[in-house]
Design an enzyme around this catalytic site. Sequence first.
Site, mmCIF file in Angstrom:
data_model
loop_
_atom_site.group_PDB
_atom_site.id
_atom_site.type_symbol
_atom_site.label_atom_id
_atom_site.label_comp_id
_atom_site.label_asym_id
_atom_site.label_seq_id
_atom_site.Cartn_x
_atom_site.Cartn_y
_atom_site.Cartn_z
ATOM 1 N N ASP A 83 -10.882 2.697 4.152
ATOM 2 C CA ASP A 83 -11.183 1.266 4.015
ATOM 3 C C ASP A 83 -12.689 1.029 3.960
ATOM 4 O O ASP A 83 -13.141 -0.063 3.603
ATOM 5 C CB ASP A 83 -10.593 0.482 5.195
ATOM 6 C CG ASP A 83 -9.265 -0.174 4.849
ATOM 7 O OD1 ASP A 83 -9.003 -0.377 3.647
ATOM 8 O OD2 ASP A 83 -8.502 -0.482 5.782
ATOM 9 N N LYS A 92 0.840 -1.207 0.000
ATOM 10 C CA LYS A 92 0.000 0.000 0.000
ATOM 11 C C LYS A 92 0.876 1.259 0.000
ATOM 12 O O LYS A 92 0.590 2.220 -0.708
ATOM 13 C CB LYS A 92 -0.962 -0.036 1.207
ATOM 14 C CG LYS A 92 -2.019 -1.118 1.036
ATOM 15 C CD LYS A 92 -2.797 -1.416 2.311
ATOM 16 C CE LYS A 92 -3.718 -2.618 2.095
ATOM 17 N NZ LYS A 92 -4.467 -2.999 3.297
ATOM 18 N N GLN A 147 -4.424 -1.687 9.547
ATOM 19 C CA GLN A 147 -4.340 -3.014 8.935
ATOM 20 C C GLN A 147 -4.918 -4.079 9.874
ATOM 21 O O GLN A 147 -4.533 -4.170 11.038
ATOM 22 C CB GLN A 147 -2.872 -3.335 8.582
ATOM 23 C CG GLN A 147 -2.681 -4.623 7.826
ATOM 24 C CD GLN A 147 -3.318 -4.608 6.439
ATOM 25 O OE1 GLN A 147 -3.229 -3.627 5.712
ATOM 26 N NE2 GLN A 147 -3.976 -5.692 6.070
#
Length: 309
Positions: free
Chosen positions: A121, A54, A98
């Site tokens: 997200d 990422k 994460q």
Amino acid sequence: MQLAIFMMIKLEAAQLAAKIKEAVKAEIDGGLRACLAAVRVGDDPASAVYVRNKIKACEEVGIRSEHHALPESTSNAELLDLVRSLNARDDVDGILVQLPLPRAINETAIIEAIDPAKDVDGFHPVNAGKLAMGRPVFVPCTPAGIMELLDDRGVEIRGVNACVVGRSQIVGRPMAQLLLQRDATVTICHSRTRDLPSVTRTADILVVAIGRAGFIRGEHIKPGATVIDVGMNRVSDPDEIRMLFGSEAEKRLEVVEKRGATLVGDVNPSEAAEVAGMLTPVPGGVGLLTVAMLMKNTLKAARLRRGLS
Ligand code: NAP
């Protein structure tokens, strides 16, 4: 013939991911500033790879990034403090925590602490709720990428039977919502579904996200269906690899020799290739789009936070 289609889709996913990132880069080059803060807790090697990819994608497109790597011993309160400080900073547009987080940490509380305007997200209940109401703002990256892929390939969605196997917050549920929003007739299956093949065989579009290597066999697939394989599972057993990959098994066994394992999705690729009309490969399919959509979501957050549409 089926193998040719299989390869073609694999190429399309890579090209589409590159196209999405190029569009983000063009806006950044045009003067829009954006910053993504990635937070990782603990030493899970898979999480480290995902975050690294990422950050690398941010560098490619010109999004500024910060990597906050915290030790396994980090407390809930410490992580909450970090999230709150990132929420408060005007120079941070997107926050990514994460998953999975270490057991000692309350994952739900952390996700809910993220400012929904920076929730790139799309996991915050505000964003999940807006998606469920048909008013999406930030949509989870994997299902959002799948919709881009279906559109890019010209797959008809309106009025078709779509089946999503798996009901996770990050893939299955938002995927079903997105397909519903585009007027598909959607069925959601899970581990308690009775006679799964009889349900999945009705699907013109079959999306599978369960985390079980090669679980979906030829008998689960309607002839000609578009099959989207979200699963990412590592396999190393030679017999399993031969069963899954048929004529491609030797190539995969070479990968195992070099790297200790090969990646396989939730769909048995050799059986699906005999029945499906289109099939996303693993690797080289959905996974590539997930990171590209994260870049797109971060750019969107930057735009919305500056009052741009
Ligand atoms: P998850 O949270 O582990 O959920 C798995 C889902 O599959 C659950 O809803 C479960 O049903 C269902 N399931 C399990 N066994 C089943 C069976 N035998 N029949 C029918 N349904 C079954 O999964 P996830 O986080 O969505 O991830 C799924 C897979 O996608 C994993 O391999 C993951 O690595 C991969 N993934 C890939 C990407 C990417 O970018 N390519 C992104 C995210 C995830 P219940 O709800 O009844 O337990």
